[in-house]
Motif scaffolding. Structure first.
Motif, PDB file in Angstrom:
ATOM      1  N   ASP A 159      12.971  31.391  14.308  1.00  0.00           N
ATOM      2  CA  ASP A 159      14.087  32.295  14.063  1.00  0.00           C
ATOM      3  C   ASP A 159      13.565  33.683  13.696  1.00  0.00           C
ATOM      4  N   LYS A 160      13.984  34.711  14.452  1.00  0.00           N
ATOM      5  CA  LYS A 160      13.459  36.062  14.246  1.00  0.00           C
ATOM      6  C   LYS A 160      13.885  36.661  12.913  1.00  0.00           C
ATOM      7  N   THR A 161      15.108  36.360  12.491  1.00  0.00           N
ATOM      8  CA  THR A 161      15.583  36.896  11.212  1.00  0.00           C
ATOM      9  C   THR A 161      14.760  36.337  10.058  1.00  0.00           C
ATOM     10  N   LEU A 162      14.517  35.035  10.094  1.00  0.00           N
ATOM     11  CA  LEU A 162      13.704  34.422   9.049  1.00  0.00           C
ATOM     12  C   LEU A 162      12.258  34.935   9.105  1.00  0.00           C
ATOM     13  N   GLN A 164      11.298  37.944   9.970  1.00  0.00           N
ATOM     14  CA  GLN A 164      11.281  39.271   9.374  1.00  0.00           C
ATOM     15  C   GLN A 164      11.367  39.203   7.841  1.00  0.00           C
ATOM     16  N   TRP A 165      12.234  38.342   7.358  1.00  0.00           N
ATOM     17  CA  TRP A 165      12.383  38.198   5.911  1.00  0.00           C
ATOM     18  C   TRP A 165      11.098  37.653   5.289  1.00  0.00           C
ATOM     19  N   ASP A 191      10.205  44.764  12.729  1.00  0.00           N
ATOM     20  CA  ASP A 191      10.945  45.438  13.799  1.00  0.00           C
ATOM     21  C   ASP A 191      11.475  46.767  13.260  1.00  0.00           C
ATOM     22  N   SER A 194      15.240  47.320  12.708  1.00  0.00           N
ATOM     23  CA  SER A 194      15.996  46.365  11.896  1.00  0.00           C
ATOM     24  C   SER A 194      16.215  46.892  10.481  1.00  0.00           C
ATOM     25  N   ASP A 195      17.150  46.249   9.779  1.00  0.00           N
ATOM     26  CA  ASP A 195      17.389  46.590   8.379  1.00  0.00           C
ATOM     27  C   ASP A 195      16.177  46.258   7.518  1.00  0.00           C
ATOM     28  N   PHE A 196      15.401  45.269   7.950  1.00  0.00           N
ATOM     29  CA  PHE A 196      14.210  44.879   7.193  1.00  0.00           C
ATOM     30  C   PHE A 196      13.197  46.027   7.156  1.00  0.00           C
TER      31      PHE A 196
END
Length: 207
Positions: A159-162, A164-165, A191, A194-196
């Motif tokens: 999972d890309k979101t995980l 990044q986090w 990225d 991204s917000d990250f």
């Protein structure tokens, strides 16, 4: 002219009848020639219909048993109910295990779940335990180990979101341990759209 028209009409009728008879003979010949194949095809079609009906019925029965077992487990967990749930709905079984304070051993088993979402969440949870151990005051790894060496042993996340986090969390740990350049290198993997990345940019300026 009337007689000629009548004869022509009669001839056309005979031609039509002849064509009907000819087609009937052809059909009979084809039927005889491919009789066994047609019967076999009919049997296969009937078997397929029966199989689909039985399969649908058994699937519905499994769902019913799984729902009943899940409802009863919420009242009182027993090994028998867990086994019934596992046999009839592995995904619901995995979900139950994850949502009821799973042990580290259970999390590792859930990382192999056939449900991708549960597998990813369990993997992330397992990684969190590892990261927490790096920050625990009583942990040997919190003082002696290079965090990057520990990060290299972590299981992959799809999972890309995980992902990044997790990069942000790893960078925060590296900063806390004094590995500033490694933390900045880790943040560079975020990225940029991204917000990250906004959080990462703030961390890169941390001294």
């Amino acid at each position: 002219m009337s007689v000629k028209n009548d004869l022509t009409q009669i001839k056309n009728e005979f031609d039509k009848d002849g064509q009907i008879l000819e087609n009937a003979f052809r059909f009979e010949i084809l039927l005889r020639r491919y009789k066994k194949s047609l019967i076999a095809l009919l049997v296969l079609v009937m078997a397929g219909i029966v199989y689909m009906g039985v399969s649908s019925y058994l699937t519905q029965q499994r769902h019913t048993k799984a729902n009943e077992a899940y409802r009863e487990i919420l009242k009182a967990q027993t090994p028998e109910l867990l086994e019934t749930l596992k046999q009839n709905s592995p995904i619901l079984y995995d979900f139950y295990l994850y949502t009821h304070n799973p042990s580290e051993e259970t999390l590792q088993s859930l990382m192999k779940s056939k449900n991708e979402l549960i597998a990813q969440i369990a993997t992330y949870e397992h990684i969190q335990h590892t990261l927490d151990s790096l920050l625990a005051p009583s942990s040997e790894s919190s003082t002696d180990s290079n965090p990057s060496e520990v990060f290299a042993t972590l299981p992959p996340l799809q999972d890309k979101t995980l992902q990044q986090w997790l990069l942000l969390q790893q960078a925060a740990i590296l900063l806390q341990k004094g590995y500033k350049q490694e933390a900045k290198d880790k943040l560079m993997l975020l990225d940029e759209n991204s917000d990250f990345a906004r959080i990462g940019k703030a961390l890169r300026h941390y001294q």
